[in-house]
Enzyme design. Structure first.
Site, short mmCIF file in Angstrom:
data_model
loop_
_atom_site.label_atom_id
_atom_site.label_comp_id
_atom_site.label_asym_id
_atom_site.label_seq_id
_atom_site.Cartn_x
_atom_site.Cartn_y
_atom_site.Cartn_z
N GLU A 93 -3.62 8.06 -5.66
CA GLU A 93 -3.75 7.36 -6.94
C GLU A 93 -4.99 7.84 -7.67
OE1 GLU A 93 -3.59 3.12 -6.43
OE2 GLU A 93 -1.66 3.17 -5.41
N ARG A 135 0.85 -1.18 0.00
CA ARG A 135 0.00 0.00 0.00
C ARG A 135 0.89 1.24 0.00
NH1 ARG A 135 -3.37 -2.51 -1.75
NH2 ARG A 135 -5.50 -2.92 -1.05
N HIS A 153 -0.21 0.84 -10.22
CA HIS A 153 -0.97 -0.12 -9.42
C HIS A 153 -1.48 -1.28 -10.30
CE1 HIS A 153 -3.43 -0.44 -5.46
NE2 HIS A 153 -3.11 -1.64 -5.92
#
Length: 317
Positions: free
Chosen positions: A255, A226, A274
């Protein structure tokens, strides 16, 4: 006539999940983030298909009944957990098992790419420049994988196949797993430090200026856990000052990563959006996994992948 079928509420994202196998077995309703709070009281089950949304965390404390079961199509649950959900009797499950090997392969690819200087090779090709260099040998190097869940264990297995000596660090020490007390000692010796831990109160910001200072100058830091595990300003400073040799980030505090973020231009940093666990067909796998879990739930059978809501992850590893 009122339907007696359980109501399955889906917090949507595009493309939507394929739930055709549940036709006639559930009353399927869809909502976006704005409509979630008003729809929660009428739902028996909530499928958090939009696992980037914080809508559950924001809507859950409202009035009225709440679903008996919440499933998130992700490994992490930090995006939906709030004190009211943690204290409730609602069962929370996650997508454990879907992303383990894809993320492990992605980490191995990053390790090889950095060791073999592939980013620079591609840059030189675009420049039509022939420049011979020497690269690092991966076999015989050391890795410290932080996070001893299924993803961390898959990473460790994959790196060992490359003859990388790998240490695994978890919340509690046990056979084959080091405890938090060994972390500084292990990262001080590691060529590759890989963050794959869940986001909890204990892991938030764990990679800070002190930890980057402990690492050796030849070390490379990789984060596939994370974004909030890392103090990004401290990492930027460590890269600028060459305290560590490089880094690869697949997750970020914000993000998508803003276009004006200084992280884009940092020396020695590989940025990816990601995507480490997202292989071709991954959404279909997530949908199939949920359908199988729903069938167990509807039959009154116990569910796998049950999250300990206080800890923030599935226990037992």
């Amino acid at each position: 006539m009122t339907s007696t079928l359980p109501t399955l509420l889906v917090l949507d994202a595009e493309p939507p999940p394929r739930l055709g196998r549940l036709t006639g077995r559930a009353r399927i309703e869809h909502t976006d983030a704005a409509g979630l709070a008003g729809r929660l009281p009428g739902a028996d089950v909530l499928l958090v298909w939009d696992f980037t949304s914080h809508a559950v965390r924001e809507a859950w404390p409202g009035e009225g009944p709440r679903p008996a079961w919440v499933h998130t199509a992700s490994a992490g649950v930090d995006h939906l957990m709030c004190p009211e959900l943690a204290a409730s009797g609602t069962v929370v499950t996650n997508a454990r098992g879907i992303f383990d090997q894809p993320i492990a392969e992605y980490v191995a690819a990053l390790v090889l790419a950095v060791a073999k200087d592939l980013p620079r090779t591609l840059e030189l090709q675009r420049e039509r420049t022939w420049r011979h260099r020497e690269t690092r040998r991966v076999a015989g190097t050391r890795a410290c994988v932080v996070g001893s869940g299924p993803i961390g264990r898959a990473i460790a297995r994959t790196l060992k196949a490359l003859d990388v000596t790998t240490a695994l660090v978890g919340r509690v020490p046990r056979t084959g797993v080091h405890g938090p007390g060994d972390l500084d000692r292990l990262i001080a010796r590691a060529d590759w430090v890989i963050a794959a831990a869940p986001l909890t109160e204990q892991t938030y910001g764990m990679f800070d200026a002190r930890r980057f200072g402990v690492m050796q100058p030849s070390a490379v830091f990789v984060n596939v856990g994370r974004g909030q595990l890392v103090d990004e300003d401290a990492l930027a400073e460590a890269l600028r000052r060459r305290w560590i040799a490089g880094a690869a980030l697949d997750v970020f505090t914000a993000e998508p990563l803003p276009g004006d973020s200084p992280l884009w231009g940092l020396p020695g940093l590989v940025v990816s959006p990601h995507m480490s666990g997202d292989t071709v067909g991954w959404r279909d796998e997530l949908g199939s996994q949920f359908v199988e879990l729903y069938e167990r739930w509807a039959a009154g059978r116990s569910l796998p992948n049950v999250v300990d809501k206080k800890r923030g992850y599935v226990p037992g590893h």
